[in-house]
Design a protein around this motif. Structure first.
Motif: not given
Length: 218
Positions: A214-216, A104-112, A150-161
């Protein structure tokens, strides 16, 4: 959609599946390595009002899987109506691998999924001849059951499942600024090493896990 179910390899889980529909259904564990008698195929039907209580031992490497009905002749309509959800198998070693692992923070499920809606906002599923020939495709994209999420994510690498839970549509995924994505897992679990891509095509029922920086802050 159904909930995200998170399980650990080595656990034995007693599931309770209650059918509140007015028709038979099943629940299939797509991607789990389980015996046929608890796999939830067309032979494991659950009658309206009935309860199915399979006991499943999770014995496999970490993977992003999902569950959905497998009722003969009814699978597409029932999945379209919302009977589907992601299941995440882990063994607790992601942090040691350097992978994002805070759900839920840097490891997010994405169901399309793609849907059609009627005038009152109800789901529309009336098959035309073209739908029968080429597969049912909607005109509105939903992510995790939401239009324009919309998801707020940290400024770094994020894992999208990523899970394509659409009936027939392939999705060609890319970022508007052409930033790279790194594929780290597919249907069977983690890859030996990341694969860098600018776009990723995902077909119905397929799963991928990607890392995105998303480090930028953008």
């Amino acid at each position: 959609l159904g909930p995200v179910v998170r399980v650990r390899s080595g656990d034995t889980i007693s599931f309770r599946v209650e059918n509140r529909l007015d028709e038979e259904t099943t629940l299939h564990w797509h991607g789990l390595m389980v015996p046929a008698d608890v796999d939830g195929g067309p032979h494991n039907t659950i009658k309206p009002g009935a309860v199915w209580t399979p006991e499943i031992t999770i014995k496999q490497p970490p993977a992003t899987t999902w569950f959905h009905p497998h009722r003969h002749g009814k699978t597409a309509r029932q999945v379209y109506g919302g009977l589907a959800g992601m299941m995440i198998v882990s063994e607790g070693d992601d942090l040691d691998r350097g992978l994002p692992a805070t759900y839920g923070i840097d490891d997010l499920p994405i169901v399309l999924q793609d849907k059609r809606f009627g005038r009152s906002g109800e789901l529309a599923y009336e098959l035309t001849m073209m739908d029968m020939m080429h597969g049912f495709r909607g005109d509105t994209l939903l992510v995790n059951g939401v239009i324009g999420p919309l998801a707020k994510v940290p400024a770094g690498f994020v894992r999208l499942r990523l899970l394509n839970a659409a009936n027939a549509r392939n999705f060609d995924l890319r970022f508007s600024d052409q930033r790279s994505m790194y594929v780290i897992a597919g249907d069977a679990g983690l890859l030996p090493e990341p694969v860098e891509l600018q776009n990723l095509v995902i077909a119905p029922a397929e799963r991928y896990e990607i890392l995105v920086s998303f480090a930028d802050g953008q």
